[in-house]
Design an enzyme around this catalytic site. Structure first.
Site, PDB file in Angstrom:
ATOM      1  N   THR A 157      -5.888  14.536  -9.746  1.00  0.00           N
ATOM      2  CA  THR A 157      -4.742  15.277  -9.203  1.00  0.00           C
ATOM      3  C   THR A 157      -3.529  14.914 -10.056  1.00  0.00           C
ATOM      4  O   THR A 157      -3.079  13.764 -10.037  1.00  0.00           O
ATOM      5  CB  THR A 157      -4.483  14.875  -7.742  1.00  0.00           C
ATOM      6  OG1 THR A 157      -5.649  15.157  -6.987  1.00  0.00           O
ATOM      7  CG2 THR A 157      -3.307  15.652  -7.172  1.00  0.00           C
ATOM      8  N   LYS A 195      -3.449  23.031  -5.371  1.00  0.00           N
ATOM      9  CA  LYS A 195      -3.527  21.722  -4.694  1.00  0.00           C
ATOM     10  C   LYS A 195      -2.136  21.280  -4.205  1.00  0.00           C
ATOM     11  O   LYS A 195      -1.996  20.837  -3.062  1.00  0.00           O
ATOM     12  CB  LYS A 195      -4.129  20.707  -5.678  1.00  0.00           C
ATOM     13  CG  LYS A 195      -4.034  19.270  -5.268  1.00  0.00           C
ATOM     14  CD  LYS A 195      -5.295  18.706  -4.698  1.00  0.00           C
ATOM     15  CE  LYS A 195      -5.076  17.267  -4.244  1.00  0.00           C
ATOM     16  NZ  LYS A 195      -6.129  16.731  -3.454  1.00  0.00           N
TER      17      LYS A 195
HETATM   18  P1  NAD Z   1      -9.270   5.283  -8.485  1.00  0.00           P
HETATM   19  O1  NAD Z   1      -8.058   4.536  -8.941  1.00  0.00           O
HETATM   20  O2  NAD Z   1     -10.189   4.667  -7.510  1.00  0.00           O
HETATM   21  O3  NAD Z   1     -10.144   5.689  -9.773  1.00  0.00           O
HETATM   22  C1  NAD Z   1      -9.619   6.108 -11.004  1.00  0.00           C
HETATM   23  C2  NAD Z   1     -10.419   5.410 -12.092  1.00  0.00           C
HETATM   24  O4  NAD Z   1     -10.048   5.936 -13.374  1.00  0.00           O
HETATM   25  C3  NAD Z   1     -10.184   3.894 -12.130  1.00  0.00           C
HETATM   26  O5  NAD Z   1     -11.420   3.204 -11.976  1.00  0.00           O
HETATM   27  C4  NAD Z   1      -9.577   3.671 -13.515  1.00  0.00           C
HETATM   28  O6  NAD Z   1      -9.952   2.439 -14.105  1.00  0.00           O
HETATM   29  C5  NAD Z   1     -10.159   4.839 -14.289  1.00  0.00           C
HETATM   30  N1  NAD Z   1      -9.473   5.171 -15.526  1.00  0.00           N
HETATM   31  C6  NAD Z   1      -8.139   5.313 -15.754  1.00  0.00           C
HETATM   32  N2  NAD Z   1      -7.917   5.641 -17.050  1.00  0.00           N
HETATM   33  C7  NAD Z   1      -9.143   5.722 -17.635  1.00  0.00           C
HETATM   34  C8  NAD Z   1      -9.582   6.028 -18.969  1.00  0.00           C
HETATM   35  N3  NAD Z   1      -8.715   6.324 -19.943  1.00  0.00           N
HETATM   36  N4  NAD Z   1     -10.911   6.021 -19.220  1.00  0.00           N
HETATM   37  C9  NAD Z   1     -11.803   5.725 -18.243  1.00  0.00           C
HETATM   38  N5  NAD Z   1     -11.448   5.403 -16.966  1.00  0.00           N
HETATM   39  C10 NAD Z   1     -10.126   5.427 -16.684  1.00  0.00           C
HETATM   40  O7  NAD Z   1      -8.728   6.681  -7.944  1.00  0.00           O
HETATM   41  P2  NAD Z   1      -9.528   7.712  -7.008  1.00  0.00           P
HETATM   42  O8  NAD Z   1      -9.215   7.448  -5.587  1.00  0.00           O
HETATM   43  O9  NAD Z   1     -10.937   7.795  -7.475  1.00  0.00           O
HETATM   44  O10 NAD Z   1      -8.734   9.056  -7.369  1.00  0.00           O
HETATM   45  C11 NAD Z   1      -8.931   9.707  -8.605  1.00  0.00           C
HETATM   46  C12 NAD Z   1      -8.103  10.976  -8.613  1.00  0.00           C
HETATM   47  O11 NAD Z   1      -8.519  11.828  -7.549  1.00  0.00           O
HETATM   48  C13 NAD Z   1      -6.607  10.750  -8.426  1.00  0.00           C
HETATM   49  O12 NAD Z   1      -5.900  11.620  -9.267  1.00  0.00           O
HETATM   50  C14 NAD Z   1      -6.371  11.052  -6.949  1.00  0.00           C
HETATM   51  O13 NAD Z   1      -5.070  11.502  -6.678  1.00  0.00           O
HETATM   52  C15 NAD Z   1      -7.408  12.151  -6.726  1.00  0.00           C
HETATM   53  N6  NAD Z   1      -7.878  12.264  -5.339  1.00  0.00           N
HETATM   54  C16 NAD Z   1      -8.199  11.141  -4.640  1.00  0.00           C
HETATM   55  C17 NAD Z   1      -8.665  11.272  -3.330  1.00  0.00           C
HETATM   56  C18 NAD Z   1      -9.043  10.046  -2.523  1.00  0.00           C
HETATM   57  O14 NAD Z   1      -9.237  10.173  -1.295  1.00  0.00           O
HETATM   58  N7  NAD Z   1      -9.191   8.876  -3.124  1.00  0.00           N
HETATM   59  C19 NAD Z   1      -8.756  12.536  -2.741  1.00  0.00           C
HETATM   60  C20 NAD Z   1      -8.458  13.668  -3.504  1.00  0.00           C
HETATM   61  C21 NAD Z   1      -8.007  13.512  -4.810  1.00  0.00           C
END
Ligand code: NAD
Length: 305
Positions: free
Chosen positions: A100, A175
């Site tokens: 997002t 979104k």
């Molecule tokens: P998270 O922080 O758990 O996971 C993100 C991952 O990306 C981390 O493990 C991080 O180390 C990794 N990362 C960052 N840069 C990287 C790179 N260059 N190469 C490889 N890995 C990299 O976050 P999440 O909860 O999984 O959310 C991910 C996305 O989804 C966000 O943008 C969030 O807003 C969106 N989202 C989350 C939810 C939720 O309920 N958690 C719901 C809808 C949308």
């Protein structure tokens, strides 16, 4: 069938999404910059690569699931020592970003990918970690028709509802617009419950009236901010998320950016963003966003005394 997928970002959402793709028969290689995320994905059976470059070099599709827009753009373009994902992928690779991020960042990521000879889509999701694990996420997709058609079977593994919203950036646009409605309606529902209780109205009575009248909305009938009327809502488990206040604050911040850059007169959207930022900076970051009602109640008490 396009079958080789590099899945980058194996966090709360990406980890289970990658596992669902693997279980559906795709050849998936995962990568995350955080070793703990790699270890837990590996422990769950996902093949991982030592570097992002190795993972994308042989992929037909690259999916990213990162925290923010700058994470996506930096990973796409790389740095002095790192050639970046776009330069490391084969020409014509389909880049799908499911993070997002701001509409402007999504457009920039798309331009960079296309300029490097690739295809690209923004495909943010809703449905949270429960939807990610169950493969029932809602996907809002921005991109070309033929790219959407090519990626649809992949989305269908991870999602239950997939909407092609239009060209590049319009998945993220959908979104932020949806979450503007959600944040503003949760604040309105919560203020109504606090007003009702202060006037002597029971929660159940207000619920019975509003849920069958024009006040009906998801914030009331599914994620009801008071315990009782909807037994599955987070209010019944002390506002354990659910959808955390920090994520609502983040999404409304992205809505705020879009409102400003589009020059839209959105007073409620801007105020909702301010209210959720304050909630997340206070006690609400790790509580369900419906916990905003406690903040409203507390501020009302202070105003009274
Ligand atoms: P998270 O922080 O758990 O996971 C993100 C991952 O990306 C981390 O493990 C991080 O180390 C990794 N990362 C960052 N840069 C990287 C790179 N260059 N190469 C490889 N890995 C990299 O976050 P999440 O909860 O999984 O959310 C991910 C996305 O989804 C966000 O943008 C969030 O807003 C969106 N989202 C989350 C939810 C939720 O309920 N958690 C719901 C809808 C949308």
């Amino acid at each position: 069938m396009t079958s080789t997928i590099a899945f980058l970002g194996l966090g709360h959402m990406g980890g289970p999404m990658a596992l669902n793709l693997m279980a559906a028969g795709y050849q998936v290689t995962g990568f995350d910059v955080v070793p703990a995320a790699m270890t837990s994905a590996q422990a769950a059976g996902l093949p991982v690569s030592a570097t992002a470059i190795d993972a994308v070099a042989s992929a037909d599709i690259v999916i990213t699931m990162f925290p923010s827009g700058p994470d996506v753009i930096d990973a796409y373009t790389g740095s002095r020592e790192d050639p970046g994902l776009l330069a490391s992928a084969r020409p014509g690779t389909l880049f799908i970003d499911s993070s997002t991020i701001a509409v402007g960042d999504a457009l920039r990521a798309n331009e960079l990918a296309v300029a490097a000879g690739h295809r690209a889509m923004d495909a943010p999701v809703s449905g949270g970690t429960v939807g990610a694990a169950a493969g029932t996420l809602a996907f809002m997709v921005g991109g070309q028709d033929d790219d959407f058609a090519a990626a649809l079977p992949v989305f269908e593994v991870m999602g239950g509802r997939i909407v092609h919203c239009g060209g590049p950036g319009l998945g993220q646009a959908a979104k932020v617009c949806n979450n503007l409605i959600l944040g503003a309606s949760m604040i309105a529902v919560s203020e109504a419950f606090v007003l009702g209780e202060t006037l002597g109205l029971s929660h159940q009575t207000l619920f019975d009236v509003a849920s069958n009248a024009s006040g009906q909305c998801w914030a009331l009938t599914t994620n009801c901010p008071v315990p009782g009327p909807v037994p599955t809502s987070p209010a019944n488990r002390n506002y354990e998320p659910g959808f955390a206040g920090a994520l609502m604050a983040k999404d409304l911040g992205l809505a705020e950016q879009a409102i400003r850059s589009a020059g839209v007169h959105s007073e409620i959207g801007m105020l909702a963003s301010t209210i959720y930022r304050r909630f997340a900076d206070g006690t609400g970051a790790n509580r369900d966003f419906s916990g905003i009602i406690e903040d409203i109640r507390e501020r009302s008490r202070k105003q009274e005394s």
